[in-house]
Write a protein that holds these residues in place. Structure first.
Motif, short mmCIF file in Angstrom:
data_model
loop_
_atom_site.label_atom_id
_atom_site.label_comp_id
_atom_site.label_asym_id
_atom_site.label_seq_id
_atom_site.Cartn_x
_atom_site.Cartn_y
_atom_site.Cartn_z
N LEU A 72 0.80 -1.22 0.05
CA LEU A 72 -0.01 0.46 0.07
C LEU A 72 0.99 1.82 -0.22
N ALA A 73 1.88 0.53 0.99
CA ALA A 73 3.08 2.58 1.27
C ALA A 73 3.10 2.33 -0.44
N ARG A 76 1.16 4.21 -2.88
CA ARG A 76 0.39 5.55 -2.32
C ARG A 76 2.11 6.44 -3.13
N ARG A 79 1.15 6.89 -6.47
CA ARG A 79 0.44 8.36 -7.42
C ARG A 79 1.11 8.98 -6.52
#
Length: 202
Positions: A72-73, A76, A79
Motif C-alpha cells: 500500500l505504501a 501511495r 500515486r
C-alpha cells in the motif's frame, strides 16, 4: 581577449526543432528504465511505510516489501509519482509548442491524436513561433479565392473563401489546422467543388 563574432554559435539554428525529435526506446532501454523507476518509487515507499526498512533493522531476513501494508505504501508512492508527472507534461508540452512544434508532433510524443493533444494542452502551440510562417496566404483557384491565416488563440491555421459560384465558406468556428498546407488543401477542395459560376449553372 576579443571574440570573433563569426565564431559565435548560431543560437536560432540551435533552437530550431529537429525532426524526428527522438528515437523509439529499445527493449533494453525500457527494461533498464523500468528497473530504475521501480527502484526510485520503492525508495519513497520505504520512507512512507510504517515498517522499518533501514539496513540495521532487527529482522533483516524478513521480506518487508512483501507485506500488504508496504504494498500500500508503494501504491501511495506511485500515486505521488503520477501526480508529479502531470504538471511536468504541461511544462514540456508548452515548452515544445513555444519553441516551434505543432500539435501533431506533441500528440505523437504523448501517443495521442493532435485533437487530443490540443484538448489536453490548449494554447500550447503559441502564436510567437519563430519557426513557422505566420503571414496570411492568399490563393486564387478554380475561379474563386481564399485566405489562409494563423489564429494565435487556437494555435492553428484557418481558412475563408469565396468560390466561383458565389458561395462563401470557412473552416468553421471549432476548426483549425496545424499547418498552412492542410488549411490550403481544405480551402482548395471547397473552391474546386464550387468552381461552376452561377451564370453557367442549370
Amino acid at each position: 581577449m576579443t571574440t570573433n563574432e563569426d565564431d559565435a554559435p548560431d543560437y536560432e539554428a540551435f533552437m530550431a526543432p529537429r525532426d524526428p525529435a527522438w528515437a523509439e526506446p529499445t527493449q533494453e532501454q525500457l527494461t533498464a528504465f523500468r528497473k530504475q523507476l521501480r527502484a526510485t518509487v520503492a525508495t519513497l515507499a520505504d520512507e512512507l511505510s510504517v515498517r522499518d526498512t533501514s539496513p540495521g533493522r532487527p529482522d533483516p531476513d524478513l521480506p518487508v516489501r512483501s507485506t500488504p501494508d508496504w504494498q500500500l505504501a508503494m501504491l501511495r508512492a506511485l500515486r505521488i509519482a503520477r501526480d508529479e508527472v502531470e504538471p511536468m507534461t504541461e511544462q514540456y508540452a508548452r515548452g515544445a509548442g513555444g519553441g516551434g512544434v505543432n500539435y501533431p508532433q506533441i500528440g505523437d510524443a504523448w501517443g495521442v491524436s493532435r485533437q487530443a493533444a490540443r484538448k489536453k494542452w490548449p494554447g500550447a502551440v503559441v502564436a510567437i513561433n519563430p519557426h513557422a510562417n505566420k503571414e496570411p496566404i492568399e490563393v486564387e483557384a478554380f475561379g474563386g479565392s481564399a485566405r489562409v491565416a494563423w489564429h494565435p488563440e487556437d494555435g492553428g491555421w484557418w481558412w475563408i473563401g469565396q468560390a466561383a459560384n458565389g458561395r462563401q465558406a470557412d473552416a468553421g468556428d471549432e476548426v483549425t489546422y496545424d499547418t498552412s498546407e492542410e488549411a490550403l488543401a481544405h480551402a482548395g477542395a471547397f473552391l474546386s467543388a464550387n468552381s461552376t459560376p452561377k451564370e453557367t449553372q442549370s
